[in-house]
Design an enzyme around this catalytic site. Structure first.
Site, short mmCIF file in Angstrom:
data_model
loop_
_atom_site.label_atom_id
_atom_site.label_comp_id
_atom_site.label_asym_id
_atom_site.label_seq_id
_atom_site.Cartn_x
_atom_site.Cartn_y
_atom_site.Cartn_z
N ARG A 97 -92.43 -60.47 5.96
CA ARG A 97 -91.09 -61.35 5.89
C ARG A 97 -90.15 -60.66 4.94
O ARG A 97 -88.99 -60.85 4.91
CB ARG A 97 -91.63 -62.95 5.18
CG ARG A 97 -90.49 -63.83 5.26
CD ARG A 97 -90.82 -65.04 4.60
NE ARG A 97 -92.22 -65.48 4.73
CZ ARG A 97 -92.95 -65.48 3.79
NH1 ARG A 97 -92.65 -65.03 2.57
NH2 ARG A 97 -94.08 -65.97 3.83
N TYR A 131 -64.96 -69.91 9.09
CA TYR A 131 -65.78 -70.10 10.18
C TYR A 131 -66.31 -71.53 10.18
O TYR A 131 -66.79 -72.01 9.21
CB TYR A 131 -66.94 -69.08 10.46
CG TYR A 131 -68.10 -69.39 11.32
CD1 TYR A 131 -67.83 -69.16 12.67
CD2 TYR A 131 -69.31 -69.26 10.82
CE1 TYR A 131 -68.44 -69.44 13.81
CE2 TYR A 131 -70.35 -69.67 11.86
CZ TYR A 131 -69.93 -69.56 13.27
OH TYR A 131 -71.04 -69.73 14.13
N ASP A 141 -66.50 -62.43 3.57
CA ASP A 141 -66.99 -62.37 5.11
C ASP A 141 -66.16 -61.36 5.89
O ASP A 141 -64.99 -61.97 6.26
CB ASP A 141 -67.12 -63.79 5.70
CG ASP A 141 -67.65 -63.85 7.15
OD1 ASP A 141 -67.72 -62.85 7.77
OD2 ASP A 141 -68.13 -64.82 7.58
N LYS A 145 -71.70 -60.12 15.74
CA LYS A 145 -70.44 -59.75 16.30
C LYS A 145 -70.31 -58.34 16.64
O LYS A 145 -71.06 -57.71 17.31
CB LYS A 145 -69.38 -60.32 15.43
CG LYS A 145 -69.78 -61.83 14.95
CD LYS A 145 -69.95 -62.87 16.09
CE LYS A 145 -70.69 -64.37 15.68
NZ LYS A 145 -69.86 -64.89 14.64
C1 LIG Z 1 -70.14 -65.78 13.82
C2 LIG Z 1 -69.71 -65.91 12.38
C3 LIG Z 1 -70.66 -66.14 11.20
C4 LIG Z 1 -71.85 -66.79 11.67
O1 LIG Z 1 -72.84 -65.72 12.14
P1 LIG Z 1 -73.81 -66.08 13.06
O2 LIG Z 1 -74.83 -64.82 13.21
O3 LIG Z 1 -73.42 -66.74 14.16
O4 LIG Z 1 -74.85 -67.10 12.43
C5 LIG Z 1 -70.25 -66.01 9.66
N1 LIG Z 1 -68.76 -65.81 9.72
C6 LIG Z 1 -68.13 -65.49 10.80
C7 LIG Z 1 -66.55 -65.03 10.43
C8 LIG Z 1 -68.45 -65.63 12.04
O5 LIG Z 1 -67.52 -65.06 13.03
#
Ligand SMILES: *Cc1c(COP(=O)(O)O)cnc(C)c1O
Length: 405
Positions: A67, A120, A192, A217
């Site tokens: 983990r 988001y 982010d 992404k």
């Molecule tokens: C998709 C996304 C997230 C969340 O990520 P997941 O892998 O889908 O949990 C957070 N911030 C941004 C800007 C995103 O596009």
């Protein structure tokens, strides 16, 4: 002889470029029988030769159980930290697991976090419905003018959290200006940076303290796995590692996923270059189209934040947003006519993906009437993730769809 890029300390004199490090950094094939691709370690636990060795592992931060530790995942973490210019990285199961680990790991009852007003959608849910339940105060601010931060900062402000470019608007926030203001109360700035990836933007170089990515992404880039990462100084990341993975969320990244993300990461700079080139062309064509009311793209001249984007990003990335003169209904008609682009909610993949947040909201409201729109996201906004298909094909598809606007 060890592989020249095998150590985080960079023992050799050579300083490799970003693309080279995205392929090699942190992995020494000679330690793994010469395997050129990093092996995937499937194990839930580690065995020890003696009780003494087990004691040593436990006292050294616990390489006891998967983990918290996995060799494959640790190669990915070393590589991501290097590419971001961070001391350390912690990978977790999803981008939301990264946001949850961060906020639950660093914030306590009575603390305050300032967030940009547009985030988001699930980060909106986390900050609007999730962490306030634990007595953490969340203050949304319009950070498009960094001066707005001053009035919201207090001695209790622990984190200032925002995305740039912002999902789903592709708005640009000024990392250096926001970080300079947050420093007045010693708040940590979290960016982010999912929309940009480290190939185009490294927020730590502009004064931020922690970077978060959804690995789902661009970094993985192929739309087949979920993952997330937190990057920053060694102490903060070690704290998030021990608390987050051990007992707060336990949201460990699968080693199979870590292997796939490393495969995707090898082509990140190449992909980001093409995403950026195609998206700029498409943004320019959209801006000239008679059915289109507005376009937002970081590298489109005249788009808000264009100057800041040129300062903190080395390319515009593949994400743009636009609205039609025929608003909500026009957006639905155009999206329904697309043949090559997929109607879908993810982004940053090789496939072109398009979504209309207002349609998702209205569909949600049929089951959750209290669902509210995200600040700054209008009924007309279409989010477009430009993929790696031929740019002419992406445009032809969009152009024929726009005939229905
Ligand atoms: C998709 C996304 C997230 C969340 O990520 P997941 O892998 O889908 O949990 C957070 N911030 C941004 C800007 C995103 O596009």
């Amino acid at each position: 002889m060890p592989h020249p890029n095998s150590t985080a300390a960079g023992s050799n004199e050579r300083v490799d470029g970003f693309a080279t490090r995205a392929i090699h950094f942190g992995y020494d094939p000679t330690l793994y029988g010469g395997a050129v691709a990093p092996p995937v370690f499937f194990t839930s636990t580690y065995g020890f030769e003696s009780m003494g060795e087990m004691d040593a592992a436990a006292s050294l931060g616990g390489k006891l159980y998967a983990r918290e530790h996995n060799p494959t995942t640790e190669i990915l973490e070393a590589r991501l930290a290097n590419l971001e210019g961070a001391e350390a990285a912690l990978t977790v199961a999803t981008g939301m697991a990264a946001a949850g680990t961060l906020m639950l790991g660093l914030l306590s009852q009575g603390d305050e976090i300032i967030v940009h007003q547009t985030l988001y959608s699930n980060t909106v849910a986390l900050t609007r419905d999730g962490i306030p339940r634990f007595g953490i105060k969340v203050i949304p601010v319009d950070l498009s003018d960094p001066a707005n931060l001053d009035a919201a900062l207090t001695p209790k402000t622990k984190l200032v959290y925002f995305e740039t470019p912002v999902n789903p608007t592709s708005e640009i926030l000024d990392i250096a200006a926001i970080s300079a203001r947050a420093a007045k109360v010693g708040a940590k700035v979290v960016v982010d940076s999912t929309f940009a990836s480290p190939a185009l933007q490294r927020p730590l170089e502009h004064g931020a303290h922690i970077v978060l990515h959804s690995l789902t992404k661009y970094i993985n880039g192929h739309g087949d796995v979920l993952g997330g990462v937190l990057l920053g100084d060694r102490g903060t990341i070690a704290h998030l590692h021990s608390h987050g993975l051990r007992y707060l969320t336990g949201a460990t990244l699968s080693p199979m996923t870590a292997g796939l993300i490393m495969r995707g990461l090898k082509t990140l700079p190449l992909r980001m270059e093409r995403h950026s080139r195609s998206a700029l062309t498409i943004a320019e064509k959209l801006a000239d189209h008679r059915a289109v009311a507005w376009v937002r793209y970081p590298y489109l001249e005249g788009s808000p934040g264009y100057e800041i984007a040129r300062k903190q990003m080395s390319g515009g990335s593949g994400m743009l947003s636009f609205g039609l003169k025929n608003g909500f209904d026009g957006a639905r008609r155009v999206l329904d006519r697309l043949e090559l682009a997929s109607r879908g909610v993810s982004l940053g993949d090789v496939e072109t993906l398009v979504m209309h947040p207002a349609s998702i909201l209205r569909a949600r409201q049929t089951v959750r009437p209290e669902a509210k729109p995200v600040e700054g996201v209008g009924d007309d906004l279409i989010r477009f993730s430009v993929g790696l298909e031929d740019e002419a094909d992406i445009w032809d598809d969009l152009a024929q769809a726009l005939e229905g606007a």
